[in-house]
Scaffold this active site. Sequence first.
Site, PDB file in Angstrom:
ATOM      1  N   THR C  54     -77.003 -36.314 -62.624  1.00 44.34           N
ATOM      2  CA  THR C  54     -76.451 -35.797 -61.358  1.00 44.34           C
ATOM      3  C   THR C  54     -77.382 -35.669 -60.358  1.00 44.34           C
ATOM      4  O   THR C  54     -78.176 -34.765 -60.399  1.00 44.34           O
ATOM      5  CB  THR C  54     -75.471 -34.484 -61.692  1.00 44.34           C
ATOM      6  OG1 THR C  54     -74.952 -34.415 -60.542  1.00 44.34           O
ATOM      7  CG2 THR C  54     -76.135 -33.565 -62.323  1.00 44.34           C
ATOM      8  N   GLU C  55     -76.950 -35.828 -59.055  1.00 46.60           N
ATOM      9  CA  GLU C  55     -78.212 -35.740 -58.104  1.00 46.60           C
ATOM     10  C   GLU C  55     -78.511 -34.383 -57.626  1.00 46.60           C
ATOM     11  O   GLU C  55     -79.416 -34.230 -56.980  1.00 46.60           O
ATOM     12  CB  GLU C  55     -77.853 -36.674 -56.763  1.00 46.60           C
ATOM     13  CG  GLU C  55     -76.608 -36.248 -56.077  1.00 46.60           C
ATOM     14  CD  GLU C  55     -75.409 -37.259 -56.615  1.00 46.60           C
ATOM     15  OE1 GLU C  55     -75.107 -37.417 -57.719  1.00 46.60           O
ATOM     16  OE2 GLU C  55     -74.506 -37.383 -55.790  1.00 46.60           O
ATOM     17  N   ASN C  56     -77.614 -33.418 -57.905  1.00 49.63           N
ATOM     18  CA  ASN C  56     -77.801 -32.002 -57.581  1.00 49.63           C
ATOM     19  C   ASN C  56     -79.126 -31.309 -58.658  1.00 49.63           C
ATOM     20  O   ASN C  56     -79.381 -30.463 -58.297  1.00 49.63           O
ATOM     21  CB  ASN C  56     -76.833 -31.008 -57.639  1.00 49.63           C
ATOM     22  CG  ASN C  56     -75.810 -31.303 -58.673  1.00 49.63           C
ATOM     23  OD1 ASN C  56     -75.451 -32.357 -59.346  1.00 49.63           O
ATOM     24  ND2 ASN C  56     -75.297 -30.290 -59.444  1.00 49.63           N
TER      25      ASN C  56
END
Lengths: 225, 225, 217, 217
Positions: C54-56
């Site tokens: 997840t890019e966060n």
Amino acid sequence: MIAVDADAAVAGISDGATVLIGGFGAAGQPVELIDALRRSGAGDLTVVSNNAGNGDEGLAALLAAGQVRKIICSYPRQADSWVFDGLYRAGKIELELVPQGNLAERMRAAGAGIGAFFCPTGVGTVLAEGKETRSIDGRDYVLEYPIRGDAALIKAFRADTAGNLVYRKTARNFGPVMATAASVTIAEVTEVVPAGAIDPECVVTPGIFVDRVVAVPEPAAGVAS
Amino acid sequence: MIAVDADAAVAGISDGATVLIGGFGAAGQPVELIDALRRSGAGDLTVVSNNAGNGDEGLAALLAAGQVRKIICSYPRQADSWVFDGLYRAGKIELELVPQGNLAERMRAAGAGIGAFFCPTGVGTVLAEGKETRSIDGRDYVLEYPIRGDAALIKAFRADTAGNLVYRKTARNFGPVMATAASVTIAEVTEVVPAGAIDPECVVTPGIFVDRVVAVPEPAAGVAS
Amino acid sequence: MTVEHLGRGPLERNEIPARVARDIPAGSYVNLGIGQPTAVADYLDPGAGITLHTENGMLGMGRAALPDEIDPDLTNAGKMPVTETPGASYFHQADSFAMMRGGHLDICVLGAFQVSAGGDLANWHTGEPDAIPAVGGAMDLAAGARNVYVIMTLFAKDGTPKLVPACTYPLTGLGCVTRVYTDHAVFALDQGQVQAVETYGTTVAALSERLQLVLAQ
Amino acid sequence: MTVEHLGRGPLERNEIPARVARDIPAGSYVNLGIGQPTAVADYLDPGAGITLHTENGMLGMGRAALPDEIDPDLTNAGKMPVTETPGASYFHQADSFAMMRGGHLDICVLGAFQVSAGGDLANWHTGEPDAIPAVGGAMDLAAGARNVYVIMTLFAKDGTPKLVPACTYPLTGLGCVTRVYTDHAVFALDQGQVQAVETYGTTVAALSERLQLVLAQ
């Protein structure tokens, strides 16, 4: 690295400053520091943050107070971004939209002394219009420049007295990058422990990047919810 | 991420390959993997490493075996770099000297999808001769390009079965950067623990960057000394 | 080589993510976009060793958090509470996007307004005058993932095709999409050529006419 | 404003690092180069909260390791065994040099073959035909540290000055040096102007003549 209260910590941020504000939505958003910045009355600010505020607290409250002239972010529009939405539609806030990876990498470049970098994101899109492009080894890139802050407001989990920071889960997000990219970095943490109490192998932000620390004893989770 | 023996791990490295080799002097040098590469007989190699070998073991032995055509490094000359020194003076090895920070940042760029970057190091020196330069915001920069490896051989302290790596003290050095910059990354570790046994907050190299792990049960310190 | 499933209607909404999941190889590192792509996770084989990014700032993301598991510091890219799997790791945004943009993710699955026959993706902005634009990590994923798969309905509510000769919406990325999963068909895109891999409740010929596209079989 | 110490001879070898140490403010982040600069650490006030950076990946480096403290995984940039202080942290090479090149180190102290009046530094290569060049982190430090201080003897063994109008050795960095600490004097460099801050066993006038440089007082 001095532990101070939130109002004292942000006192030096003046009108017209560029302020990097951590967080991805509520996770990692330094609400206490943002509230102090709001109380300080500093205006005409440029804010760099992934989002443009949620609900009515934190960053949204700073926007609602009319202190922000421009926001540089990747994702302003959300289900609960009504404060920003209203200001934007009324022409009362300027928006510079930057892809999330560019936002992070451009701040990293500022912190790392990189003058500019050729980046694959956004090639051929409206967000690259007017920017220098170059083909390198058969792939097209856009030239992107650093984003620097006069101040960074970030939230971490724990600090030691040397200013080293560790974070919690995905609340880490922009904090470590912003800490490197600002003239003054101010961290809101849940506790400050003695130097040596954080494993040197697990430090995420070394103390060299941290100028002021504010301990907010509530659990990190409680502040944001 | 498969735990294999050192010879099997390096078997795919072919003649002419560019191999990134971790370590700063002996600290973090993956001696078992280098020895396996030597036994494999792969030749005409380009090696990227901070130094050009110490004493007669590890990287020095690979050089002595005549398998390295060219070395890209920042600091070949040391008190105990006699193997390299002899080959270099005899014209039997090519040297590309790169400032240490550029070596690290160029590999980071390769791992991060950056096409090239403007860098402050080396401006006005012979190491920047022939390179593109540009003045940005009143400061001069040199344009530097990524360094990619066909393989990376690195030494870490511990791996888990998901390929996550942690390192020990300053032996961390180039390992995490090289792991991102090669088509195949092979890590030598002292032990492999179950997934979940390494604190997710303390992982230095996420498993996505690690293709093969070789457990060498001696203490990390003992291997290098 | 197209398989035409004629004894049934179009794929239901939840069947599309399930169909995508079948195409994700064991051991892959995968990013699932906001919205319907997120549902792909529900159909992955738990034993296949597929790792979600997840890019966060996380690898090894687990399922959605149950009410008593919610931790405001642990969310996905859609800011929904999620869980952590054994072997997970956390990292900051520059590292997360370096991972993505450096070509280390095998697959990302995204929603789309339009995809062109050449693989151009439009999924971030309708271009309408009063719309507030938001791009997030979409352009980074389009540029960075080794394979970009799209989930979308094949036709807009007004019946116009969303798989088109050329996108009319603002672009997210050029020539990046290799597979398009829709209610009526699964398409493979390669060098400007569109192949219908499977159709559901329709034929290649019928789709080709409705899309006004040459479909390879 | 120069202080001429005439009742004594030149600084002894170990007095130069001690003199440098006096100029390092409390709370500074400092990188000490290989060789004589390393000895500056021995003269820092332990209570002044000065943090040492070593470019091989550590902040909070401690003193040299005693024989029973030697750990091959814990060395300084000269590859000598060192120790760790409370509050130390480890990081990889890209992060270490990002820290340096991003202007976060207050001071680095380096050795030199030559320094020019304009602050150019030559310390990495003699340029002799049979010399094997090695640069390490010298160019990064010269470009990155906020203040570059140099320790060197003021004259080479053959008596030629090492503080010169223009370097003849290959350069490490342009216009980066702000202070030069030598056996005969301490110099402050600013915009091409050289000021003798202190002299030891000699006068500004004598030095000016021997160096063939105009020295501000």
